[in-house]
Write an enzyme that holds these catalytic residues in place. Structure first.
Site, short mmCIF file in Angstrom:
data_model
loop_
_atom_site.label_atom_id
_atom_site.label_comp_id
_atom_site.label_asym_id
_atom_site.label_seq_id
_atom_site.Cartn_x
_atom_site.Cartn_y
_atom_site.Cartn_z
N PRO A 122 0.82 -1.20 0.00
CA PRO A 122 0.00 0.00 0.00
C PRO A 122 0.86 1.26 0.00
O PRO A 122 1.89 1.32 0.67
CB PRO A 122 -0.79 -0.13 1.31
CG PRO A 122 -0.84 -1.60 1.57
CD PRO A 122 0.49 -2.12 1.09
N GLU A 123 0.43 2.25 -0.77
CA GLU A 123 1.19 3.49 -0.86
C GLU A 123 0.50 4.58 -0.05
O GLU A 123 -0.52 4.33 0.59
CB GLU A 123 1.37 3.86 -2.34
CG GLU A 123 1.92 2.67 -3.12
CD GLU A 123 2.57 3.01 -4.44
OE1 GLU A 123 2.87 4.18 -4.70
OE2 GLU A 123 2.80 2.07 -5.23
N LYS B 93 3.72 5.86 5.03
CA LYS B 93 3.10 4.53 4.98
C LYS B 93 2.83 3.97 6.37
O LYS B 93 2.47 2.80 6.51
CB LYS B 93 3.99 3.57 4.19
CG LYS B 93 4.22 3.99 2.74
CD LYS B 93 5.09 2.98 2.02
CE LYS B 93 5.41 3.43 0.61
NZ LYS B 93 6.24 2.43 -0.10
N CYS C 198 2.06 1.21 -25.06
CA CYS C 198 2.10 2.48 -24.33
C CYS C 198 0.92 3.33 -24.77
O CYS C 198 0.59 3.41 -25.97
CB CYS C 198 3.41 3.19 -24.62
SG CYS C 198 3.50 4.88 -23.97
#
Length: 275
Positions: A2-3, A51, A233
């Protein structure tokens, strides 16, 4: 892992459920603090720091937790069936008359004095989603080691607190450089734009579960490069590349990098290893 946006959202959810209420149940299922009982104490607040999660209680105590790769906090209404994993994965329970906050698979959990919080989070750089956000200091820290690869510098929580591998990959793409480019070789003005973009992206994503860095409407195109190996992309059409351990192996996420060979200039992992 998790960020910062996910941790902020978790803290917000825990704060809404617990802050200002008295605990009717406390159960810390880690050997060192198994006998600690917070029952009867009021929860003052739940604060994210990069975090890290800091749950503060009256009496000067703080429960410090870190989700790392697998951890999660779930909030349930009283009487609601808990759905977050099997019983043996529960590491913490904090309950009031209205809600239960249940910590699953928490790899790090400790009870400390609130006055000693700086001992565990004082090393962190400016928090991208915190009240101490300081873009000038963030740029200074990010560029302090000119020879360091950009990806490493972005992931170092001592520079900017809250960036994980998803945002590392996306920020390098938006800066049009590879994660292996030394920060000292970034064009003038790019470090400042990188830091500003990081702040903008985390702010934009902190209130939504589905993380997005693009303006595309299709959910498969929410991100420019992360998780898009061998897919075209979104800007130039060249296949996105991935470097790191096979996805089938359980390895730290920060060892994996995604980039577009067409849009991003600079050294690649292969060229760095051969030089």
């Amino acid at each position: 892992m998790p960020e910062g946006d996910t941790v902020w959202r978790t803290a917000h959810r825990l704060h809404e459920a617990l802050a200002g209420r008295v605990l009717t149940r406390s159960d810390l299922r880690v050997p060192r603090f198994a006998t600690a009982d917070l029952t009867g104490r009021s929860v003052l607040d739940v604060t994210p720091r990069g975090k890290h999660l800091l749950t503060r209680f009256e009496g000067g105590l703080t429960l410090h937790s870190h989700l790392r790769m697998e951890g999660a906090w779930r909030v349930f209404a009283t009487g609601e069936r808990w759905r977050g994993g099997p019983e043996h994965q529960i590491r913490a329970i904090l309950a009031t008359t209205e809600h239960a906050a249940v910590g699953y698979r928490l790899p790090f959990l400790e009870l400390i004095r609130t006055a000693e919080e700086e001992n565990v989070v004082g090393h962190l750089g400016p928090d991208l989603l915190g009240p101490d956000w300081d873009p000038v200091e963030a740029v200074r820290r990010l560029t302090a080691d000119p020879g360091r690869p950009l990806g490493e510098a972005l992931l170092d929580q001592r520079n900017l607190a809250g960036i994980g591998n998803v945002f590392k990959a996306e920020l390098a793409f938006l800066a049009a450089v590879t994660p292996w480019l030394p920060v000292g070789e970034l064009p003038p003005g790019v470090p400042e734009r990188l830091v500003a973009t990081a702040h903008r992206l985390l702010e934009a994503n902190k209130d939504r579960v589905e993380r997005r860095t693009t303006t595309a409407r299709h959910p498969r195109n929410n991100l420019y490069v992360y998780g898009r190996v061998n897919r075209p992309c979104l800007r130039c059409g060249i296949a996105v590349r991935r470097f790191g351990p096979p996805a089938s192996r359980s390895t730290p996420d920060d060892r994996v990098s995604y980039w577009c060979p067409g849009c991003q200039k600079g050294p690649t992992a292969e060229t760095v290893r051969t030089n």
